[in-house]
Design an enzyme around this catalytic site. Sequence first.
Site, PDB file in Angstrom:
ATOM      1  N   LYS A   1      -5.466  11.009   4.572  1.00  0.00           N
ATOM      2  CA  LYS A   1      -5.529   9.570   5.381  1.00  0.00           C
ATOM      3  C   LYS A   1      -4.847   9.782   6.890  1.00  0.00           C
ATOM      4  O   LYS A   1      -5.590   9.252   7.690  1.00  0.00           O
ATOM      5  CB  LYS A   1      -5.044   8.497   4.434  1.00  0.00           C
TER       6      LYS A   1
ATOM      7  N   GLN B   1      -0.262   3.420  -1.672  1.00  0.00           N
ATOM      8  CA  GLN B   1      -0.998   4.291  -2.372  1.00  0.00           C
ATOM      9  C   GLN B   1      -0.749   3.946  -4.029  1.00  0.00           C
ATOM     10  O   GLN B   1       0.576   4.051  -4.192  1.00  0.00           O
ATOM     11  CB  GLN B   1      -0.506   5.693  -1.996  1.00  0.00           C
TER      12      GLN B   1
ATOM     13  N   ASP C   1      -7.225  -2.007   1.988  1.00  0.00           N
ATOM     14  CA  ASP C   1      -7.802  -1.519   0.721  1.00  0.00           C
ATOM     15  C   ASP C   1      -8.762  -2.589   0.080  1.00  0.00           C
ATOM     16  O   ASP C   1      -9.384  -2.478  -0.990  1.00  0.00           O
ATOM     17  CB  ASP C   1      -6.718  -1.179  -0.142  1.00  0.00           C
TER      18      ASP C   1
END
Length: 300
Positions: A64, A108, A131
């Site tokens: 990422k 994460q 997200d």
Amino acid sequence: MGMSEQKTTAGQGVVIDGKAVAKKLRQSIAHHVEVLVGDHKIMPGLAVVLVGDDPASQIYVANKEKMAVAAGLRSYVHRLPKNTSQDALLELLRKLNKDKKVHGILVQMPLPKQIDTATVLRVIDPAKDVDGLHIENAGRLASGLPGLVPCTPLGCLTLLRGIVPNMSGLHAVVVGRSNLVGKPMAQLLLRENCTVTIAHSRTPQLPHITRQADILVVAVGKPQLVKADWVKPGAIVLDVGINRDGGRIVGDVDFDDVRGVAGYITPVPGGVGPMTIACLLGNTVAACCRQNELTVPELR
Ligand code: NAD
């Protein structure tokens, strides 16, 4: 068609080149970042928080960061030890919520046991929740309001749009009902006017259901579950699964078998996976534009 694809022999589905589509999307994002920097002196920033030392998570976070930097974004990675307390993580997130240089925040997953995921997701500012997992963003998606949409289903939608710009009336079957993939995928397909069926681990006669799909999205986490006789001839099959099978990565769809009947199919790796990171960057740019009251560019 507007979609990069591999030529195939007769009777073989077209292999959707997610890597190529994702590359094009990242180039478009990089262009918009240049505009933000050049015209508005705004540098979009993505903060990624990693707690612990899970090897797969470390690879995901490194990827990422690499992709964010390559697209011209500023990347802020916070690596916290495995024994980090929930309070310490929440404190960092509140700081990032206030930080004007940070437009997107991603934690994460999975988190270590001492930390409650739902609490963490609630603390992230919904405007920075790239997200798309905050209940406000999930609610916005379900209500047809603009918001941030989870990256993997957004990537699937982008691939689908390249094949069928008008999905109205098609029967879409989504296998899997997670908050991360299955549910938001179904909402997006509904928004495209598909007739949507959501199947899951308690669905009886699953192959009978999946055989009705014009669009079949599989997000289960079971290696090569879907076989050729589960698929309607000519259907579009998107395989979200990432499973380790010995040294190999395989999807939830038996690719070699299903390719003989599907019209289009994503490979694993190289299908849905690369789209996920590209959409994360796209979400960060969109969030940055909204936070600065600029029009959100259409990224494709
Ligand atoms: P999850 O475990 O949260 O959800 C799995 C879903 O599959 C559940 O809703 C369950 O009801 C359903 N299911 C389980 N067994 C089933 C069966 N035998 N038949 C039908 N349905 C069944 O997983 P998730 O987070 O949604 O991820 C699914 C898969 O996608 C995993 O392999 C994951 O690694 C992968 N994934 C890939 C990406 C990507 O970027 N490509 C992103 C997220 C997840």
